[in-house]
Motif scaffolding. Structure first.
Motif, short mmCIF file in Angstrom:
data_model
loop_
_atom_site.label_atom_id
_atom_site.label_comp_id
_atom_site.label_asym_id
_atom_site.label_seq_id
_atom_site.Cartn_x
_atom_site.Cartn_y
_atom_site.Cartn_z
N LEU A 132 0.57 -0.81 -0.04
CA LEU A 132 -0.18 0.06 -0.11
C LEU A 132 0.79 1.30 0.09
O LEU A 132 0.18 2.52 -1.08
CB LEU A 132 -1.22 -0.32 1.28
N ALA A 133 1.59 1.71 1.02
CA ALA A 133 3.11 2.26 0.70
C ALA A 133 3.64 2.17 -0.93
O ALA A 133 3.71 3.54 -1.39
CB ALA A 133 4.10 1.97 1.53
N SER A 134 3.80 1.68 -1.17
CA SER A 134 4.22 1.39 -3.24
C SER A 134 3.26 2.00 -3.79
O SER A 134 2.87 2.24 -4.77
CB SER A 134 4.76 0.36 -3.53
N GLU A 135 1.85 1.73 -3.02
CA GLU A 135 1.05 2.71 -3.66
C GLU A 135 0.78 4.37 -4.10
O GLU A 135 -0.22 4.70 -4.12
CB GLU A 135 -0.24 1.86 -4.29
N GLY A 136 1.41 4.76 -2.76
CA GLY A 136 1.54 5.95 -1.87
C GLY A 136 0.82 6.50 -1.16
O GLY A 136 0.57 7.66 -0.67
N PHE A 137 0.61 5.74 -0.22
CA PHE A 137 -0.76 5.47 0.42
C PHE A 137 0.82 4.98 2.09
O PHE A 137 0.58 4.20 2.05
CB PHE A 137 -1.40 4.60 0.86
N GLY A 174 -7.76 6.05 5.11
CA GLY A 174 -8.76 4.86 5.34
C GLY A 174 -8.76 3.95 6.06
O GLY A 174 -8.02 3.87 6.63
N VAL A 175 -9.38 2.69 6.46
CA VAL A 175 -8.77 1.74 7.44
C VAL A 175 -9.25 -0.06 6.21
O VAL A 175 -9.87 0.80 5.38
CB VAL A 175 -10.04 1.69 8.78
N PHE A 176 -8.44 -0.55 6.68
CA PHE A 176 -8.13 -1.82 6.04
C PHE A 176 -8.19 -2.79 7.03
O PHE A 176 -6.33 -2.57 7.97
CB PHE A 176 -7.06 -1.93 4.75
N ALA A 216 -4.56 -9.05 -9.01
CA ALA A 216 -6.28 -8.51 -9.62
C ALA A 216 -6.88 -8.06 -8.37
O ALA A 216 -7.38 -6.88 -8.44
CB ALA A 216 -6.45 -9.08 -11.00
N MET A 217 -6.74 -9.22 -7.39
CA MET A 217 -7.31 -8.42 -6.13
C MET A 217 -6.86 -7.62 -5.82
O MET A 217 -7.16 -6.33 -4.81
CB MET A 217 -7.90 -9.53 -5.09
N SER A 218 -5.80 -7.44 -5.34
CA SER A 218 -4.80 -6.53 -5.06
C SER A 218 -4.99 -4.62 -5.78
O SER A 218 -4.91 -3.93 -4.98
CB SER A 218 -2.97 -6.60 -4.73
N GLU A 219 -5.28 -5.31 -6.42
CA GLU A 219 -5.81 -4.01 -8.06
C GLU A 219 -6.67 -3.47 -7.53
O GLU A 219 -6.75 -2.02 -8.33
CB GLU A 219 -4.85 -4.11 -9.54
N ARG A 220 -7.54 -4.15 -7.55
CA ARG A 220 -9.22 -3.72 -7.17
C ARG A 220 -9.57 -3.45 -6.08
O ARG A 220 -10.01 -2.07 -5.89
CB ARG A 220 -9.95 -5.26 -7.22
N VAL A 221 -7.94 -3.46 -4.48
CA VAL A 221 -8.74 -3.05 -3.13
C VAL A 221 -8.04 -2.04 -3.79
O VAL A 221 -8.64 -0.63 -2.82
CB VAL A 221 -7.59 -3.81 -2.62
N VAL A 222 -6.35 -1.23 -4.09
CA VAL A 222 -5.91 -0.25 -4.68
C VAL A 222 -6.84 0.32 -5.05
O VAL A 222 -7.08 1.63 -4.85
CB VAL A 222 -4.53 -0.39 -5.18
N PHE A 232 -9.91 0.70 -5.40
CA PHE A 232 -10.96 1.80 -4.49
C PHE A 232 -10.65 2.63 -3.44
O PHE A 232 -11.31 3.75 -3.48
CB PHE A 232 -11.45 0.40 -3.42
N LEU A 233 -9.41 2.18 -2.98
CA LEU A 233 -8.80 3.16 -1.69
C LEU A 233 -7.91 5.16 -3.27
O LEU A 233 -8.86 6.04 -2.51
CB LEU A 233 -7.34 3.03 -1.62
N HIS A 234 -7.45 4.46 -4.05
CA HIS A 234 -7.31 5.83 -4.80
C HIS A 234 -8.21 6.11 -4.54
O HIS A 234 -8.36 7.70 -4.57
CB HIS A 234 -7.12 5.40 -5.97
N ALA A 235 -9.37 5.57 -5.65
CA ALA A 235 -10.40 6.88 -5.83
C ALA A 235 -11.31 7.11 -4.74
O ALA A 235 -12.35 8.29 -4.84
CB ALA A 235 -12.08 5.40 -6.29
N ARG A 236 -11.86 6.95 -4.01
CA ARG A 236 -12.21 7.14 -2.12
C ARG A 236 -11.64 8.62 -1.33
O ARG A 236 -11.82 9.14 -0.76
CB ARG A 236 -12.41 5.89 -1.51
N LEU A 237 -9.62 7.54 -1.42
CA LEU A 237 -8.66 8.75 -0.90
C LEU A 237 -8.30 9.26 -1.77
O LEU A 237 -7.66 10.32 -1.00
CB LEU A 237 -7.98 8.03 -0.20
N GLY A 238 -8.51 9.69 -3.12
CA GLY A 238 -7.86 10.50 -4.09
C GLY A 238 -6.69 10.82 -4.03
O GLY A 238 -5.67 11.53 -4.12
#
Length: 342
Positions: free
Chosen positions: A139-144, A190-192, A328-334, A336-342
């Motif tokens: 998740l950190a590698s995705e910018g969070f 967000g929370v996970f 693919a599931m990891s990408e779906r989660v990420v 979603f988080l990008h869409a909701r947390l911008g």
């Protein structure tokens, strides 16, 4: 074939007709919208298969006085050198700042953050296990900015100790010193959670409006719940519920001897507390795992009954919690988080 037929009947009975959107590798669904999918997963936990150059982890930051009230912070690769430190952490709980004591303008800007909560039947587990550390770094590698939390465990510390701890950890995230140190935007948190951690983040989210500082804007903006038990009441002990061994684990967590005299069971069940103020959810649950699919189906139905946006992914098979996180599931989660947390 019997298993698949039972699964389809369960889906229909719950009133949640799930549209087949194809294999998980085809991520055509918009994860920011209210949607359903039935998917298949790869047996590999994608975050464990990667390397994370440039990701720093600040370990064992205290958010309370207990030895288990510790967290790690996984920092995105663009983090400034001065963020790789530990801010002063009060050993006793402190409320989130109110508008009267904190300038809201100073709390905007910065990066999105995700607070993670590990699983383990509320009785074991560790933020530093390889799988949860890998998810934190992913998740950190995705910018969070990702905060990975330990909490007190049952039976030594039954409910609501774990919930109190994750609420205290969230308050720590929203502290001005934390926001400043790690460059976090207070409006994009967000929370996970997976398994017991999924239960805790779901319960944290559905009761977030009860927080004293909710009106100040310090609120959860997105929730990822993978295989979280959402109904811990006597309902979960019926023939289609959890096993006898897991029932015993639930009772130890609840601090009860039986389900018939256990008011904590409903208090610990996220399905019982959904409101229109609940943050958007991503719910992932396997069709044949040991937490029955109907728990997430009924929880999703409750969310939708209150007009809460939900992305619900039913995963074919028995993968539990973060074991669902193939590529693919990891990408779906990420997504979603990008869409909701911008």
């Amino acid at each position: 074939m019997r298993s698949r037929r039972r699964t389809m009947l369960a889906l229909l009975a719950a009133g949640l007709a799930i549209g087949v959107l194809g294999a998980l590798g085809s991520c055509s669904a918009d994860p920011a919208t209210d949607s359903n999918a039935t998917v298949t997963t790869d047996p590999v936990i994608h975050p464990l298969s990667l390397r994370y150059p440039g990701i720093d982890v600040v370990t064992d930051v205290p958010y309370g006085a207990d030895a288990l009230q510790r967290l790690d912070v996984c920092l995105p690769p663009d983090s400034a050198p001065d963020t790789k430190t530990t801010p002063t952490a009060a050993p006793t709980p402190s409320p989130r700042p109110s508008p009267a004591t904190d300038d809201a303008a100073d709390r905007r800007g910065g990066r999105p953050a995700v607070m993670m909560v590990h699983g383990g039947s509320w009785s074991h587990g560790d933020k530093a296990t390889a799988a949860y550390r890998a998810v934190c770094e992913y998740l950190a590698s995705e910018g969070f900015v990702t905060v990975n939390v330990d909490y007190r465990l049952a039976p030594t510390d039954p409910f609501p100790a774990g919930l109190d701890d994750v609420r205290r950890a969230l308050d720590w995230v929203f502290r001005p010193s934390t926001l400043a140190t790690y460059d976090i935007d207070a409006a994009r948190v967000g929370v996970f959670g997976g398994s017991a951690g999924g239960n805790l983040v779901a319960l944290l989210a559905v009761t977030d409006h009860e927080s004293a500082a909710y009106a100040a804007g310090d609120r959860i903006r997105a929730v990822v719940d993978l295989s979280g038990p959402t109904d811990l009441t006597e309902r979960s002990t019926r023939a289609d519920g959890v096993s006898a061994s897991f029932q015993r684990k639930q009772l130890l967590y609840l601090g009860c001897r039986t389900y018939t005299a256990c008011p904590a069971a409903e208090r610990a069940s996220p399905t019982s507390h959904v409101t229109r103020d609940t943050a958007p959810f991503f719910v992932g649950h396997s069709t044949d795992e040991f937490i029955p699919l109907w728990e997430s189906q009924e929880f999703v139905a409750a969310l939708r009954a209150h007009d809460v946006p939900v992305t619900f992914v039913a995963v074919e098979g028995s993968a539990h919690s973060i074991a669902q996180l193939d590529r693919a599931m990891s990408e779906r989660v990420v997504a979603f988080l990008h869409a909701r947390l911008g």
